[in-house]
Design an enzyme around this catalytic site. Structure first.
Site, PDB file in Angstrom:
ATOM      1  N   ILE A 279       1.511   2.862   7.167  1.00 33.20           N
ATOM      2  CA  ILE A 279       0.672   3.763   8.063  1.00 33.20           C
ATOM      3  C   ILE A 279       0.403   2.795   9.421  1.00 33.20           C
ATOM      4  CG2 ILE A 279      -0.152   5.136   6.385  1.00 33.20           C
ATOM      5  CD1 ILE A 279      -2.768   3.597   6.806  1.00 33.20           C
ATOM      6  N   ASP A 280       0.712   1.550   9.326  1.00 36.27           N
ATOM      7  CA  ASP A 280       0.436   0.486  10.389  1.00 36.27           C
ATOM      8  C   ASP A 280       1.646   0.564  11.371  1.00 36.27           C
ATOM      9  OD1 ASP A 280      -1.565  -0.067   8.707  1.00 36.27           O
ATOM     10  OD2 ASP A 280      -0.685  -1.914   8.048  1.00 36.27           O
TER      11      ASP A 280
ATOM     12  N   GLU B 155      -9.619  -1.261  12.256  1.00 37.48           N
ATOM     13  CA  GLU B 155     -10.484  -2.205  11.461  1.00 37.48           C
ATOM     14  C   GLU B 155     -10.138  -3.593  11.787  1.00 37.48           C
ATOM     15  OE1 GLU B 155      -8.867  -1.782   7.546  1.00 37.48           O
ATOM     16  OE2 GLU B 155      -6.579  -2.146   8.352  1.00 37.48           O
TER      17      GLU B 155
ATOM     18  N   GLY C 131       0.837  -1.196   0.069  1.00 36.74           N
ATOM     19  CA  GLY C 131      -0.060   0.121   0.011  1.00 36.74           C
ATOM     20  C   GLY C 131       0.800   1.110  -0.029  1.00 36.74           C
TER      21      GLY C 131
ATOM     22  N   ARG D 233     -23.346   6.074  14.661  1.00 38.83           N
ATOM     23  CA  ARG D 233     -23.043   6.184  13.301  1.00 38.83           C
ATOM     24  C   ARG D 233     -21.749   5.724  13.124  1.00 38.83           C
ATOM     25  NH1 ARG D 233     -26.273   9.721  10.109  1.00 38.83           N
ATOM     26  NH2 ARG D 233     -28.241   9.603  10.927  1.00 38.83           N
TER      27      ARG D 233
ATOM     28  N   GLY E  23       4.923  -7.492   4.307  1.00 39.62           N
ATOM     29  CA  GLY E  23       4.984  -8.445   3.049  1.00 39.62           C
ATOM     30  C   GLY E  23       6.305  -8.060   2.375  1.00 39.62           C
ATOM     31  N   THR E  24       6.604  -6.907   2.030  1.00 36.62           N
ATOM     32  CA  THR E  24       7.684  -6.571   1.313  1.00 36.62           C
ATOM     33  C   THR E  24       8.771  -6.915   1.917  1.00 36.62           C
ATOM     34  OG1 THR E  24       6.523  -4.624   0.479  1.00 36.62           O
ATOM     35  CG2 THR E  24       8.955  -4.453   0.250  1.00 36.62           C
TER      36      THR E  24
ATOM     37  N   ARG F  96       0.182  -4.725  -4.717  1.00 31.30           N
ATOM     38  CA  ARG F  96       0.333  -5.694  -3.677  1.00 31.30           C
ATOM     39  C   ARG F  96       0.774  -6.924  -4.801  1.00 31.30           C
ATOM     40  NH1 ARG F  96      -0.761  -4.238   0.788  1.00 31.30           N
ATOM     41  NH2 ARG F  96      -2.276  -2.512   1.324  1.00 31.30           N
TER      42      ARG F  96
HETATM   43  O1  F6P Z   1      -1.040  -1.705   5.345  1.00 30.52           O
HETATM   44  C1  F6P Z   1      -1.605  -0.457   5.040  1.00 30.52           C
HETATM   45  C2  F6P Z   1      -3.037  -0.565   4.921  1.00 30.52           C
HETATM   46  O2  F6P Z   1      -3.502   0.685   4.581  1.00 30.52           O
HETATM   47  C3  F6P Z   1      -3.619  -1.215   5.984  1.00 30.52           C
HETATM   48  O3  F6P Z   1      -3.887  -0.539   7.097  1.00 30.52           O
HETATM   49  C4  F6P Z   1      -5.112  -1.728   5.437  1.00 30.52           C
HETATM   50  O4  F6P Z   1      -5.436  -2.946   6.039  1.00 30.52           O
HETATM   51  C5  F6P Z   1      -4.984  -1.956   4.103  1.00 30.52           C
HETATM   52  O5  F6P Z   1      -3.439  -1.469   3.810  1.00 30.52           O
HETATM   53  C6  F6P Z   1      -5.468  -1.959   3.084  1.00 30.52           C
HETATM   54  O6  F6P Z   1      -5.274  -2.207   1.861  1.00 30.52           O
HETATM   55  P1  F6P Z   1      -5.671  -1.810   0.186  1.00 30.52           P
HETATM   56  O7  F6P Z   1      -5.267  -0.328   0.104  1.00 30.52           O
HETATM   57  O8  F6P Z   1      -5.158  -2.706  -0.557  1.00 30.52           O
HETATM   58  O9  F6P Z   1      -7.239  -1.942   0.558  1.00 30.52           O
END
Ligand code: F6P
Length: 367
Positions: free
Chosen positions: A145-146, A241, A19, A285, A123-124, A84
């Site tokens: 960002i994680d 999430e 990503g 909401r 993963g990279t 990806r």
């Molecule tokens: O790894 C970064 C990230 O934004 C995660 O926080 C999220 O779960 C995932 O990528 C979303 O991936 P994509 O943009 O492929 O939907």
């Protein structure tokens, strides 16, 4: 006779994988500028590989010039493009009959690369290690960002995303307050809660739900009711999430996904909102900033971090110190061996200082 200094020319491949996030271009720029500075512009050739490992597999390469790296410090996304390319499929020959590992090694040879820089997340890094095992000279740079890459305190892209998520929570406060609502903000982060925890604290969330601390929906509701009874007409809930409740925590990932699909709720956040509404009678909401968290220009923090990481990587290239991933540990820029970090994930722990700070503040994690 005066001895001339002998400088080895370097042809450096660079790719961005997984990503996108703010700070990729700042890192690319940092690497390039520092390489030109340290080795001399005439001794460096930088090869941009398009669309991550896909481009390496399919030899999508372009020799870049110093001008390509000007004006990109502030630019979001990646000038190289990204894709990806799941690690678990790297050794699998698919319907296209492409041997991905063989092709990547071939491109490296065809392009006459001395080394390969891989900017990406977990993963990279697994694929970087695979390529290092195949005797390619690889240097990883921790992007996501994680903030879940093992061995580094921080990854570039993370702080910008924290800023954006915090802004989202700030803005939700006004509507929550005006309309007397419970507003849940679903925040990315994959399986880790770093982004939600940090934005949750910075954005004054009342409840923070993260994967590392499975929640009990009744505890979440109790907290909402307690606030309501104390005269507060709204609650803000930061939801990672990837979070799940105590029951789901006992299940395997696939089983969890199946249950959610059967219940007709794709995300945990929607389900939590419905449960809160049903159990408390208060209007709940959901807001999902989604990819906005990865968009736009990097923050000043990320520009500095990305630049430091890029410059450090250039130093590793100069010293021909490969098989490493750049990191920030306790205030210093350093590097870990790929074999020590690839395949590991950094999670929030119960004794994390920010978890403690939040708890001391009265924030509930629903546990
Ligand atoms: O790894 C970064 C990230 O934004 C995660 O926080 C999220 O779960 C995932 O990528 C979303 O991936 P994509 O943009 O492929 O939907």
């Amino acid at each position: 006779m005066q001895q001339e200094e002998f400088i080895m020319k370097k042809r450096i491949g660079i790719l961005t994988s997984g990503g996108d996030c703010p700070g990729l271009n700042a890192t690319i720029r940092g690497v390039a500028k520092a390489c030109y500075e340290m080795l001399g512009t005439d001794n460096v050739e930088i090869v941009g590989i398009s669309n991550g490992y896909y481009g390496l597999i399919h030899n999508m390469c372009k020799t870049m010039t110093p001008e390509d790296f000007s004006g990109i410090l502030t630019r979001g996304g990646t000038i190289l493009g990204t894709k990806r390319q799941p690690f678990k499929m790297m050794k699998v020959i698919g319907e296209d009959n492409v041997d991905k590992v063989k092709n990547m090694k071939q491109t490296y040879r065809d392009q006459k690369l001395d080394c390969l820089l891989t900017l990406g997340g977990n993963g990279t890094h697994k694929t970087s290690k695979l390529l290092a095992d195949e005797k390619l000279n690889v240097i990883g740079l921790p992007k996501t960002i994680d903030n879940d890459i093992y061995g580094t305190d921080v990854t570039f892209g993370f702080h910008t995303a924290v800023d954006i998520a915090t802004d989202a929570l700030d803005r939700l406060h006004t509507t929550a307050c005006s309309h007397s609502r419970i507003l849940l903000c679903e925040i990315m982060g994959n399986k880790a809660g770093w982004l939600t925890l940090n934005a949750g604290v910075a954005g004054g969330a009342d409840i923070i739900l993260i994967p590392e601390i499975p929640y009990d929906i009744d505890k979440v509701c109790q907290s909402v009711i307690k606030r309501s009874e104390s005269g507060k007409n709204f609650s803000i809930i930061a939801v990672a999430e990837g979070c799940f409740d105590k029951e789901e925590a006992k299940l395997k990932k696939k089983e969890r996904a199946k249950r959610r699909a059967e219940a007709g709720m794709v995300t945990a956040t929607n389900r939590i909102a419905a449960q809160i509404q049903e159990k408390t009678g208060l209007e709940a909401r959901v807001c999902v900033p989604g990819h906005m968290l990865r968009g736009g220009s990097p923050s000043a923090y990320d520009r500095i971090l990305a630049t430091q990481f890029g410059v450090y990587a250039a130093g590793l290239i100069q010293k021909e110190h490969y098989g490493m991933s750049v990191a920030k540990v306790g205030g210093s820029i350093t590097a870990n061996r790929l074999e020590d970090i690839a395949g590991k994930t950094k999670f929030v722990t119960e004794d994390d200082t920010l978890v403690k700070t939040a708890r001391d503040l009265g924030v509930t994690f629903g546990d």
